[in-house]
Design an enzyme around this catalytic site. Structure first.
Site, PDB file in Angstrom:
ATOM      1  N   GLY A 156       0.690  -1.158   0.013  1.00 16.53           N
ATOM      2  CA  GLY A 156      -0.612   0.071  -0.481  1.00 16.53           C
ATOM      3  C   GLY A 156       0.711   1.231   0.116  1.00 16.53           C
ATOM      4  N   ARG A 178      -3.996  -8.812  -1.480  1.00 18.12           N
ATOM      5  CA  ARG A 178      -5.254 -10.029  -1.996  1.00 18.12           C
ATOM      6  C   ARG A 178      -5.104  -9.340  -3.449  1.00 18.12           C
ATOM      7  NH1 ARG A 178      -8.745  -7.231   2.120  1.00 18.12           N
ATOM      8  NH2 ARG A 178      -7.435  -4.400   1.940  1.00 18.12           N
ATOM      9  N   ARG A 234       1.310  -4.680  12.667  1.00 22.65           N
ATOM     10  CA  ARG A 234       0.615  -4.953  13.764  1.00 22.65           C
ATOM     11  C   ARG A 234       1.136  -6.143  14.202  1.00 22.65           C
ATOM     12  NH1 ARG A 234       0.032  -0.537  13.997  1.00 22.65           N
ATOM     13  NH2 ARG A 234      -1.568   1.343  14.250  1.00 22.65           N
ATOM     14  N   ASP A 258       9.021  -4.448  15.168  1.00 26.75           N
ATOM     15  CA  ASP A 258       8.242  -2.648  15.849  1.00 26.75           C
ATOM     16  C   ASP A 258       7.630  -3.261  16.433  1.00 26.75           C
ATOM     17  OD1 ASP A 258       9.073   0.417  16.066  1.00 26.75           O
ATOM     18  OD2 ASP A 258       7.877  -0.086  14.653  1.00 26.75           O
ATOM     19  N   GLU A 263       1.694  -5.177  23.189  1.00 22.59           N
ATOM     20  CA  GLU A 263       2.189  -3.846  23.129  1.00 22.59           C
ATOM     21  C   GLU A 263       2.216  -3.156  25.131  1.00 22.59           C
ATOM     22  OE1 GLU A 263       2.147  -1.520  19.969  1.00 22.59           O
ATOM     23  OE2 GLU A 263       3.054  -2.647  18.832  1.00 22.59           O
ATOM     24  N   HIS A 281       7.667   0.199  18.073  1.00 18.18           N
ATOM     25  CA  HIS A 281       6.384   0.617  17.816  1.00 18.18           C
ATOM     26  C   HIS A 281       6.983   2.181  17.408  1.00 18.18           C
ATOM     27  CE1 HIS A 281       1.847   0.480  16.601  1.00 18.18           C
ATOM     28  NE2 HIS A 281       2.962   1.765  16.066  1.00 18.18           N
TER      29      HIS A 281
HETATM   30  P1  NAP Z   1      -3.211   0.911   2.907  1.00 19.55           P
HETATM   31  O1  NAP Z   1      -2.407   1.923   1.991  1.00 19.55           O
HETATM   32  O2  NAP Z   1      -4.189   0.349   2.923  1.00 19.55           O
HETATM   33  O3  NAP Z   1      -1.523  -0.323   2.162  1.00 19.55           O
HETATM   34  C1  NAP Z   1      -2.209  -1.886   3.070  1.00 19.55           C
HETATM   35  C2  NAP Z   1      -1.998  -2.992   2.023  1.00 19.55           C
HETATM   36  O4  NAP Z   1      -1.914  -3.695   2.985  1.00 19.55           O
HETATM   37  C3  NAP Z   1      -2.719  -2.624   1.126  1.00 19.55           C
HETATM   38  O5  NAP Z   1      -1.694  -2.684  -0.033  1.00 19.55           O
HETATM   39  C4  NAP Z   1      -3.394  -3.729   1.188  1.00 19.55           C
HETATM   40  O6  NAP Z   1      -3.555  -4.421  -0.316  1.00 19.55           O
HETATM   41  C5  NAP Z   1      -2.830  -5.279   1.763  1.00 19.55           C
HETATM   42  N1  NAP Z   1      -4.005  -5.554   2.317  1.00 19.55           N
HETATM   43  C6  NAP Z   1      -4.688  -5.148   3.412  1.00 19.55           C
HETATM   44  N2  NAP Z   1      -5.765  -6.160   4.158  1.00 19.55           N
HETATM   45  C7  NAP Z   1      -4.766  -7.557   3.358  1.00 19.55           C
HETATM   46  C8  NAP Z   1      -4.535  -9.299   3.596  1.00 19.55           C
HETATM   47  N3  NAP Z   1      -5.625  -9.428   4.839  1.00 19.55           N
HETATM   48  N4  NAP Z   1      -3.596  -9.784   3.576  1.00 19.55           N
HETATM   49  C9  NAP Z   1      -2.834  -9.430   2.643  1.00 19.55           C
HETATM   50  N5  NAP Z   1      -2.723  -7.921   2.235  1.00 19.55           N
HETATM   51  C10 NAP Z   1      -3.633  -7.318   2.602  1.00 19.55           C
HETATM   52  O7  NAP Z   1      -2.254   1.019   4.602  1.00 19.55           O
HETATM   53  P2  NAP Z   1      -0.792   1.862   4.787  1.00 19.55           P
HETATM   54  O8  NAP Z   1      -1.215   3.297   5.169  1.00 19.55           O
HETATM   55  O9  NAP Z   1       0.550   1.278   4.189  1.00 19.55           O
HETATM   56  O10 NAP Z   1      -0.272   1.437   6.390  1.00 19.55           O
HETATM   57  C11 NAP Z   1      -0.067  -0.110   6.519  1.00 19.55           C
HETATM   58  C12 NAP Z   1       0.032  -0.293   8.130  1.00 19.55           C
HETATM   59  O11 NAP Z   1       0.406   0.040   8.436  1.00 19.55           O
HETATM   60  C13 NAP Z   1      -1.456   0.400   9.286  1.00 19.55           C
HETATM   61  O12 NAP Z   1      -2.507  -0.049   8.745  1.00 19.55           O
HETATM   62  C14 NAP Z   1      -0.583  -0.113   9.980  1.00 19.55           C
HETATM   63  O13 NAP Z   1      -1.281  -1.009  11.122  1.00 19.55           O
HETATM   64  C15 NAP Z   1       0.688  -0.195  10.053  1.00 19.55           C
HETATM   65  N6  NAP Z   1       1.285   1.085  10.609  1.00 19.55           N
HETATM   66  C16 NAP Z   1       2.741   0.996  11.509  1.00 19.55           C
HETATM   67  C17 NAP Z   1       3.341   2.296  11.812  1.00 19.55           C
HETATM   68  C18 NAP Z   1       4.582   1.993  12.922  1.00 19.55           C
HETATM   69  O14 NAP Z   1       4.494   2.757  13.468  1.00 19.55           O
HETATM   70  N7  NAP Z   1       5.025   0.777  12.952  1.00 19.55           N
HETATM   71  C19 NAP Z   1       3.035   3.450  11.027  1.00 19.55           C
HETATM   72  C20 NAP Z   1       2.060   3.920  10.376  1.00 19.55           C
HETATM   73  C21 NAP Z   1       1.262   2.494  10.248  1.00 19.55           C
HETATM   74  P3  NAP Z   1      -4.630  -5.575  -0.888  1.00 19.55           P
HETATM   75  O15 NAP Z   1      -6.096  -4.603  -0.084  1.00 19.55           O
HETATM   76  O16 NAP Z   1      -4.995  -5.374  -2.036  1.00 19.55           O
HETATM   77  O17 NAP Z   1      -4.831  -6.718  -0.016  1.00 19.55           O
HETATM   78  C1  8YV Z   2       1.445   5.689  15.478  1.00 19.77           C
HETATM   79  C2  8YV Z   2       0.414   3.905  13.522  1.00 19.77           C
HETATM   80  O1  8YV Z   2       2.813   5.274  16.465  1.00 19.77           O
HETATM   81  O2  8YV Z   2       0.145   5.462  12.091  1.00 19.77           O
HETATM   82  C3  8YV Z   2      -0.236   4.022  12.704  1.00 19.77           C
HETATM   83  O3  8YV Z   2      -0.953   3.677  12.358  1.00 19.77           O
HETATM   84  O4  8YV Z   2       1.375   2.694  14.572  1.00 19.77           O
HETATM   85  C4  8YV Z   2       1.706   4.916  14.366  1.00 19.77           C
HETATM   86  O5  8YV Z   2       2.023   6.523  13.653  1.00 19.77           O
HETATM   87  C5  8YV Z   2       0.103   5.811  16.282  1.00 19.77           C
HETATM   88  O6  8YV Z   2      -0.898   6.112  15.943  1.00 19.77           O
HETATM   89  C6  8YV Z   2      -0.096   6.030  18.271  1.00 19.77           C
HETATM   90  O7  8YV Z   2      -0.774   5.298  18.523  1.00 19.77           O
END
Ligand code: NAP
Ligand code: 8YV
Length: 320
Positions: A156, A178, A234, A258, A263, A281
């Site tokens: 994504g 997907r 996550r 991360d 958590e 995180h």
């Molecule tokens: P996004 O643009 O919606 O991308 C999500 C991707 O995951 C899409 O390519 C989607 O494609 C795929 N996906 C969704 N459900 C799936 C499934 N069941 N099986 C396989 N692939 C699947 O989201 P984003 O903005 O990149 O963010 C992604 C995630 O990163 C967030 O939702 C959050 O949980 C995590 N995150 C973590 C941090 C951190 O601090 N560690 C920070 C920001 C975000 P399809 O719909 O084609 O499957």
């Molecule tokens: C933040 C995140 O740490 O954007 C997300 O999905 O996991 C992080 O950027 C979170 O939202 C703060 O709790």
């Protein structure tokens, strides 16, 4: 005229606080001891029209229950698996999040974990600090990321940004999601097949029920003893006990993590492993990116006050 009432869940920056307080009468849920929160909500719950929260805390069920007049939820983060969006939509509550403004930061974090795991950055740092360089000599050779194949799980907004960075380091990229995306990269509809073809997986899907334990023991086993897993999505997306077992038994080479299941609790077994890099995180956690996320969180609420819409609704709420 009195300001609309907003319930704040979780912590926010001073800059966000100043912005919110300019437009709302803010009640901080966490300023009240946990045991007293139900009483606070019973007394004031019907007053709140807005909630400001984050990706970690979301909106607990008991808060939803106690806020009958809630109209808008603005979340400080892109992932919204901690918010029951179906429930919000059923009540006509609009939910916003902070997409895109954190893509670069989270991609940097993923790349950092990937490189640090391959090049054994943390043990190398320790080698210097504990005097091993002087006593034992050179640090053992590590492995290069150049020429490796990386599988992005979830191509994504952030996944694509990670793909660009990883390619700049001389690795090739394939992906699983997907549905295929309009990109010039090989697509795997089956995650296990992709893991078998890769040296490393970088996981960046949303959390929640649909992705729970997507990376399971079978996927880890085919990734193999030289394989590396990076998770910045996550904790729920990876079967954590299976990951610990695979690392302990040498069935997986290493991991950069991360995010975790419970958590801020992290399994002690992971803390003891030299081939694992752990961060608390902090994917988006820089001053600059958190400022951009905070501004968007507040902009969404300001927009709602203006015309009942938000700038960046979650997809499920775009029709509201
Ligand atoms: P996004 O643009 O919606 O991308 C999500 C991707 O995951 C899409 O390519 C989607 O494609 C795929 N996906 C969704 N459900 C799936 C499934 N069941 N099986 C396989 N692939 C699947 O989201 P984003 O903005 O990149 O963010 C992604 C995630 O990163 C967030 O939702 C959050 O949980 C995590 N995150 C973590 C941090 C951190 O601090 N560690 C920070 C920001 C975000 P399809 O719909 O084609 O499957
Ligand atoms: C933040 C995140 O740490 O954007 C997300 O999905 O996991 C992080 O950027 C979170 O939202 C703060 O709790």
């Amino acid at each position: 005229m009195s300001k609309p009432q907003l319930l704040q869940i979780g912590n926010i920056t001073d800059r966000m606080r100043a912005r919110l307080e300019a437009e709302f009468d803010v009640t901080r849920l966490f300023a009240t001891p946990e045991a007293d929160r139900p009483a606070l909500l019973a007394e004031k719950g019907a007053d709140f029209v807005a909630v400001a929260t984050d990706g970690h805390w979301g909106v607990p069920g008991y808060v939803f229950d106690a806020l009958p007049n809630l109209k808008v939820i603005s979340s400080y983060g892109v992932g919204y698996d901690a918010i029951d969006v179906d429930r919000a939509v059923a009540r006509g509550i609009i939910v916003s999040h902070t997409p895109d403004v954190l893509n670069d930061e989270v991609a940097d974090t993923a790349t950092l974990l990937w490189l640090a795991t391959y090049r054994r950055l943390i043990p190398a740092d320790r080698w210097v600090r504990k005097g091993a360089w002087e006593e034992k000599g050179a640090f053992p050779l590590t492995r290069s990321v150049r020429g490796t194949k990386v599988g992005i799980v979830g191509l994504g907004r952030i996944g694509q940004t990670i793909a660009d960075r990883v390619q700049a380091f001389g690795a090739s990229v394939v992906y699983h999601s997907r549905s295929p995306k309009p990109v010039d990269l090989e697509y795997f509809s089956n995650l296990k097949d992709m893991a078998a073809a890769c040296d490393a997986l970088i996981v960046i899907t949303p959390g929640g029920a649909a992705t729970r334990h997507l990376v399971n023991a079978e996927v880890l086993d085919v990734l193999g003893p030289d394989g590396v897993l990076v998770n910045v999505a996550r904790g729920s997306v990876v079967d954590e006990p299976a990951l610990v077992a695979a690392l302990e038994q040498g069935r997986l080479g290493g991991a950069g993590l991360d995010v975790f299941d419970a958590e801020p609790k992290v399994p002690d077994a992971l803390k003891r492993m030299e081939n694992v890099v752990l961060t608390p995180h902090v994917g988006s956690a820089t001053v600059e990116t958190r400022q951009a996320m905070g501004d968007l969180t507040c902009d969404n609420l300001s927009q709602y006050l203006k015309d009942g819409t938000v700038l960046t609704p979650v997809p499920e709420c775009r029709h509201l």
